[in-house]
Scaffold this motif. Structure first.
Motif, short mmCIF file in Angstrom:
data_model
loop_
_atom_site.label_atom_id
_atom_site.label_comp_id
_atom_site.label_asym_id
_atom_site.label_seq_id
_atom_site.Cartn_x
_atom_site.Cartn_y
_atom_site.Cartn_z
N ARG A 248 39.83 38.16 33.66
CA ARG A 248 38.55 37.46 33.63
C ARG A 248 38.41 36.46 34.77
O ARG A 248 37.35 36.37 35.39
CB ARG A 248 38.40 36.74 32.29
N LYS A 249 39.47 35.77 35.10
CA LYS A 249 39.40 34.76 36.16
C LYS A 249 39.37 35.38 37.55
O LYS A 249 39.02 34.72 38.53
CB LYS A 249 40.61 33.80 36.05
N GLU A 250 39.72 36.65 37.66
CA GLU A 250 39.74 37.32 38.96
C GLU A 250 38.47 38.14 39.23
O GLU A 250 38.33 38.72 40.30
CB GLU A 250 40.97 38.25 39.04
N LYS A 251 37.57 38.17 38.24
CA LYS A 251 36.37 39.01 38.41
C LYS A 251 35.49 38.53 39.57
O LYS A 251 35.05 39.34 40.39
CB LYS A 251 35.54 39.03 37.12
N PHE A 252 35.24 37.23 39.63
CA PHE A 252 34.35 36.75 40.69
C PHE A 252 34.98 36.88 42.08
O PHE A 252 34.30 37.33 43.02
CB PHE A 252 33.93 35.29 40.43
#
Length: 443
Positions: free
Chosen positions: A230-234
């Motif tokens: 989730r934290k790497e999506k952007f």
């Protein structure tokens, strides 16, 4: 089959030529001979296959051949659609295909031009395209009548159920002439049991026509899936935007809050974009769509309100920033690209939550989305950070909900004074109660 083989009126053939059509698509080839012959049709086909042209050609042909009867000001045909964007698109296509027929075509939907639309209906319209809510509003005011309707078209019938429109739909259908005194066409991407029950209730022995290829998704869409935290999506999204050179991109998310946050982050990092969702004012929505269609706006972020019914040429990429919770929505989302024979790419990101929806999506599309593993250099970490809005400051939904969903027609803001009038009065403390004001158990 070619349109020239269908013995269409000259006025309709001119509109077909103006639209640049010559060969029928599979759904048109199967439904037009039936509908032009006067039969009721329930048609199923995947998005972007020409359903709109199929029912518009049938509609204009019927009205031209039947001649004008009844009162001049009452509509002769009504087309019902679940979303404003779809109504606008149908009306636009109708103006092109029916340009030489001499019919007045009027779009009716909430959010804009209340009096203008009301006056247009009063003056008279041959063909009305609308969402159920606003149509019922005018119908109750006796602005227009449904007694002269010769053809009924229901588009995206399954979406009517999904958006809680079924009660409104039945309200309108029960006020039409008897089902055997009009022609009825129903088109949708899916014709499930509840949709067919509606068809058998309000249509005259409809012919069910399905054009559903083994491959549920459009053939020319290149699909790819990235498993990402989730934290790497952007950071991955920024890397993909820089690498792919996406000239016209739609990014889908599941919530309005996520859409607004993503909008702020992308704009802060020099990727101009705008959000289209059910809570954006209608004029703004239309302006955003126009800018996106014209190429002024390279990126549009959308919730699923925009995944159906929008025909935008030249969408090069669709990105599922959030995987949809409904497997059908995956097909509708990626169907925004590779339309009318063009090619496109659909990129999906599966985070810790999204991965749970993959099995249902794979089962629905009868295939597996090809997986690619992102190299480290594809992630961008030197981006400008934006703090998410506190939950209390996010834009609140305007209007009531229906069956747990926001009704698309409920857009009016409640006056501040009205809220205060209806607020619950403060309950007086019960003298017999304890310190917290709770009455004794016996009471």
């Amino acid at each position: 089959m070619k349109f020239a083989d269908l013995n269409l009126p000259e006025q309709v053939m001119q509109g077909v030529a103006d639209a640049g059509f010559s060969d029928c698509t599979p759904i048109q080839e199967k439904t037009l001979p039936l509908s032009l012959g006067g039969k009721d049709v329930a048609g199923q086909a995947q998005t972007g296959t020409g359903k709109t042209a199929a029912f518009l050609i049938s509609l204009f042909t019927k009205l031209l051949r039947s001649g004008r009867g009844g009162e001049r000001r009452h509509p002769r045909a009504i087309i019902l659609a679940p979303t404003r964007e779809l109504v606008v698109q149908i009306e636009k296509d109708a103006q092109v295909l029916g340009a030489h027929c001499g019919f007045t075509i009027q779009a009716i939907y909430g959010g804009v031009d209340y009096m203008k639309q009301k006056n247009a209906l009063k003056e008279g319209a041959d063909v009305v395209v609308g969402t159920p809510g606003r149509l019922i509003d005018y119908l109750k005011q006796k602005v227009y009548s449904l007694k002269e309707i010769e053809m009924l078209v229901i588009d995206e019938a399954d979406r009517m159920f999904d958006m809680g429109f079924i009660a409104d739909l039945r309200f309108i259908l029960r006020r039409l002439p008897p089902y055997d005194k009009r022609q009825n066409l129903m088109f949708s991407a899916t014709l499930n049991q509840r949709v067919m029950e509606l068809a058998y209730e309000f249509m005259n022995v409809p012919e069910k026509v399905a054009v559903t290829p083994e491959q549920m998704t459009a053939e020319r869409v290149e699909q790819v899936l990235y498993h990402v935290g989730r934290k790497e999506k952007f950071p991955l999204l920024l890397g993909l935007l820089r690498k792919e050179g996406m000239e016209r991109t739609m990014i889908f998310v599941n919530t309005k809050r996520e859409a607004e946050f993503l909008d702020e982050r992308l704009n802060a990092n020099d990727f101009p974009c705008r959000v289209i969702s059910g809570d954006v004012e209608q004029r703004k929505r239309l302006k955003i769509l126009e800018d996106f269609k014209s190429g002024k706006l390279p990126i549009m972020i959308a919730t699923d309100v925009a995944s159906r019914g929008l025909h935008i040429d030249g969408v090069s990429h669709v990105i599922n920033y959030d995987l949809p919770q409904d497997a059908e929505d995956y097909v509708h989302r990626i169907g925004r690209t590779a339309r009318a024979g063009a090619e496109g790419k659909a990129i999906s990101m599966a985070d810790e939550d999204g991965a749970f929806h993959l099995e249902a999506i794979h089962e629905y599309i009868k295939d597996k989305i090809p997986v690619e593993w992102a190299e480290d250099d594809l992630f961008v970490h030197d981006f400008k950070r934006v703090k998410p809005r506190p939950k209390g400051q996010e834009t609140r939904a305007k209007g009531p909900t229906r069956h747990g969903r926001k009704h698309p027609e409920a857009e009016k803001k409640e006056p501040e004074g009205e809220k205060k009038k209806r607020s619950r009065p403060r309950r007086k403390k019960n003298p017999a109660a304890g310190e917290g004001g709770t009455p004794p158990a016996a009471e």
